[in-house]
Design a protein around this motif. Structure first.
Motif, PDB file in Angstrom:
ATOM      1  N   SER A 141      -2.977  -1.181   7.558  1.00  0.00           N
ATOM      2  CA  SER A 141      -3.194   0.276   7.608  1.00  0.00           C
ATOM      3  C   SER A 141      -1.892   1.052   7.614  1.00  0.00           C
ATOM      4  N   HIS A 200       0.403   0.629   5.617  1.00  0.00           N
ATOM      5  CA  HIS A 200       0.873   0.714   4.234  1.00  0.00           C
ATOM      6  C   HIS A 200      -0.149   1.414   3.329  1.00  0.00           C
ATOM      7  N   VAL A 201      -1.115   2.091   3.956  1.00  0.00           N
ATOM      8  CA  VAL A 201      -2.150   2.813   3.208  1.00  0.00           C
ATOM      9  C   VAL A 201      -2.136   4.268   3.645  1.00  0.00           C
ATOM     10  N   LYS A 202      -2.050   5.175   2.688  1.00  0.00           N
ATOM     11  CA  LYS A 202      -2.007   6.605   2.966  1.00  0.00           C
ATOM     12  C   LYS A 202      -3.195   7.284   2.290  1.00  0.00           C
ATOM     13  N   LYS A 203      -3.988   7.976   3.105  1.00  0.00           N
ATOM     14  CA  LYS A 203      -5.193   8.626   2.589  1.00  0.00           C
ATOM     15  C   LYS A 203      -4.820   9.836   1.734  1.00  0.00           C
ATOM     16  N   VAL A 213      -6.974   6.531  -1.750  1.00  0.00           N
ATOM     17  CA  VAL A 213      -5.822   6.273  -0.879  1.00  0.00           C
ATOM     18  C   VAL A 213      -4.665   5.784  -1.739  1.00  0.00           C
ATOM     19  N   ASN A 214      -3.482   5.910  -1.212  1.00  0.00           N
ATOM     20  CA  ASN A 214      -2.284   5.327  -1.836  1.00  0.00           C
ATOM     21  C   ASN A 214      -1.935   4.057  -1.075  1.00  0.00           C
ATOM     22  N   ALA A 215      -1.965   2.957  -1.762  1.00  0.00           N
ATOM     23  CA  ALA A 215      -1.617   1.677  -1.138  1.00  0.00           C
ATOM     24  C   ALA A 215      -0.262   1.221  -1.660  1.00  0.00           C
ATOM     25  N   THR A 216       0.509   0.634  -0.771  1.00  0.00           N
ATOM     26  CA  THR A 216       1.836   0.169  -1.154  1.00  0.00           C
ATOM     27  C   THR A 216       1.748  -0.945  -2.192  1.00  0.00           C
TER      28      THR A 216
END
Length: 200
Positions: free
Chosen positions: A37, A39-42, A23-26
């Motif tokens: 959630s 700020h989290v992109k799978k 995932v991409n986390a801020t």
């Protein structure tokens, strides 16, 4: 146990499946109490396969796998893991003396997201134009004052004076011409007076 498949290709053996989830986390600070959630992109799921393809169709299957990769074919993988909408990101063929009628392979497949487009029909607003009703008045004749109308008006003026038994006041040359024409005194009527009395 059913064999693993990718698209129309059936693998003789898949010895290993490595599933990679990220995932991409801020990196920016998140306020206390805010939903993490948001700020989290799978990231797309990645699956690495190790296997073997053997048999009389091994060469044909290898060529088909290469075609899948080059054309970016969207496939479904069914094995220990099941993934829809995957493409072949990398494919490595391994040939050695241990396999006479086939090859080993190493493959990486990646799941992609497919957006669905929607068509929305936009209604055009109906604009009502206010127009005055058209009335058919038929063919209109232009209004024009002729010399005959002038003579009749002057004659009516003189007759009204006579009916009141009043002496006829000073007459304009035009009125005098009308009076002479009415009384038959054409000798005293000049050409100019006749023309004026007729043409108005």
């Amino acid at each position: 146990m059913p064999k693993a498949t990718l698209g129309d290709i059936e693998f003789s053996v898949v010895s290993k499946e490595n599933k990679n989830l990220k995932v991409n986390a801020t990196e920016k600070p998140v306020e206390k109490g805010q939903d993490i959630s948001d700020h989290v992109k799978k990231k797309p799921t990645i699956l690495t396969l190790d296997g073997i393809i053997v048999g009389e169709n091994a060469q044909i299957n290898m060529e088909q796998l290469e075609k899948y990769q080059q054309e970016g074919e969207v496939l479904t993988y069914v094995g220990r893991n099941i993934l829809d909408n995957v493409v072949i990101e990398s494919f490595t063929e391994i040939t050695d003396s241990s396999i006479a009628n086939g090859f080993k392979f190493n493959m990486t497949i990646k799941q992609i997201r497919i957006a669905e487009s929607q068509t929305v029909e936009i209604q055009q607003p109906v604009v009502k134009r206010q127009t005055k009703p058209v009335t058919n008045k038929g063919r209109q004749q232009p209004t024009e004052t002729t010399g005959i109308d002038y003579i009749e008006a002057e004659t009516d003026f003189i007759e009204r004076l006579k009916s009141n038994n009043d002496p006829v006041p000073f007459l304009t040359p035009e009125q005098k011409a009308v009076k002479n024409i009415k009384e038959g005194n054409y000798i005293d009527v000049s050409a100019i007076d006749i023309y004026k009395s007729i043409s108005g």
